[in-house]
Design a protein around this motif. Structure first.
Motif, PDB file in Angstrom:
ATOM      1  N   TYR A 237      -0.880   2.437   0.300  1.00  0.00           N
ATOM      2  CA  TYR A 237      -0.671   1.908   1.655  1.00  0.00           C
ATOM      3  C   TYR A 237      -0.515   0.390   1.611  1.00  0.00           C
ATOM      4  N   ALA A 238      -1.400  -0.289   0.886  1.00  0.00           N
ATOM      5  CA  ALA A 238      -1.339  -1.755   0.773  1.00  0.00           C
ATOM      6  C   ALA A 238      -0.059  -2.189   0.060  1.00  0.00           C
ATOM      7  N   ALA A 239       0.300  -1.498  -1.001  1.00  0.00           N
ATOM      8  CA  ALA A 239       1.529  -1.844  -1.732  1.00  0.00           C
ATOM      9  C   ALA A 239       2.764  -1.633  -0.858  1.00  0.00           C
ATOM     10  N   MET A 240       2.784  -0.536  -0.097  1.00  0.00           N
ATOM     11  CA  MET A 240       3.919  -0.263   0.787  1.00  0.00           C
ATOM     12  C   MET A 240       4.022  -1.306   1.898  1.00  0.00           C
ATOM     13  N   LYS A 241       2.887  -1.697   2.477  1.00  0.00           N
ATOM     14  CA  LYS A 241       2.910  -2.716   3.530  1.00  0.00           C
ATOM     15  C   LYS A 241       3.466  -4.037   2.981  1.00  0.00           C
ATOM     16  N   THR A 242       3.039  -4.410   1.781  1.00  0.00           N
ATOM     17  CA  THR A 242       3.521  -5.634   1.162  1.00  0.00           C
ATOM     18  C   THR A 242       5.030  -5.553   0.914  1.00  0.00           C
ATOM     19  N   LYS A 243       5.475  -4.441   0.375  1.00  0.00           N
ATOM     20  CA  LYS A 243       6.894  -4.237   0.071  1.00  0.00           C
ATOM     21  C   LYS A 243       7.739  -4.262   1.353  1.00  0.00           C
TER      22      LYS A 243
ATOM     23  N   GLU B  18       2.816   6.626   6.611  1.00  0.00           N
ATOM     24  CA  GLU B  18       3.461   7.912   6.344  1.00  0.00           C
ATOM     25  C   GLU B  18       3.641   8.146   4.853  1.00  0.00           C
ATOM     26  N   ALA B  19       4.158   7.157   4.146  1.00  0.00           N
ATOM     27  CA  ALA B  19       4.403   7.321   2.706  1.00  0.00           C
ATOM     28  C   ALA B  19       3.108   7.636   1.967  1.00  0.00           C
ATOM     29  N   ALA B  20       2.074   6.858   2.230  1.00  0.00           N
ATOM     30  CA  ALA B  20       0.814   7.057   1.522  1.00  0.00           C
ATOM     31  C   ALA B  20       0.133   8.366   1.934  1.00  0.00           C
ATOM     32  N   ALA B  21       0.183   8.710   3.206  1.00  0.00           N
ATOM     33  CA  ALA B  21      -0.431   9.967   3.666  1.00  0.00           C
ATOM     34  C   ALA B  21       0.296  11.171   3.084  1.00  0.00           C
ATOM     35  N   GLU B  22       1.616  11.099   3.031  1.00  0.00           N
ATOM     36  CA  GLU B  22       2.382  12.213   2.475  1.00  0.00           C
ATOM     37  C   GLU B  22       2.051  12.398   0.996  1.00  0.00           C
TER      38      GLU B  22
END
Length: 152
Positions: free
Chosen positions: A141-147, A47-51
């Protein structure tokens, strides 16, 4: 040809569909909790990356304004359902019913996004934008998943 934002998003959509199916079938216990956690992280990162990298560019064009607002509202509904699930025990009728609502919202959103939103975005965005946005989406997306994974 280079990957477009739509291909990158569809990959996450497939993961989401798989996780919600597994969650719908999972029995109470550690496996259910693990599947829910994976789904929660996947949804939040996606969601974060798509937005940031699809909806914001679409909001800048009059044709994309209303569909982007609808998609953002869908994300908000799903976030509320995930939050409800997260604050309850992972068993019981209410939890199972809420997972069912989340599944319905998620499938409706993905279907609408893939069948109409992507087509409109394909007309609005240029080919170079589509590939540049895919790279930005993937990195975010990758950074958010890691976080989110580190945060638990």
């Amino acid at each position: 040809m280079a990957e477009t934002i739509f291909e990158a998003l569809r990959e996450s959509h497939a993961i989401q569909r798989s996780l919600i199916r597994k969650l719908m079938r999972a029995k109470p216990g550690p496996d259910r909790v693990a599947i829910f956690t994976s789904l929660r992280i996947e949804l939040a990162a996606h969601e974060a990356a798509a937005e940031r990298f699809l909806y914001v560019p679409m909001l800048m064009d009059d044709r994309g304004l209303h569909p982007s607002r609808d998609a953002l509202a869908d994300h908000h509904k799903m976030d509320d359902l995930v939050e409800d699930l997260q604050t309850r025990g992972h068993a019981g009728r209410h939890w199972t019913a809420t997972v069912g609502k989340l599944s319905e919202e998620l499938h409706d959103h993905l279907r609408e996004e893939e069948r109409s939103f992507f087509q409109m975005a394909g007309k609005i965005l240029t080919d170079p934008q589509k590939t540049a946005l895919a790279k930005k989406y993937r990195a975010d997306y990758a950074a958010m998943k890691t976080k989110l994974t580190a945060a638990g």
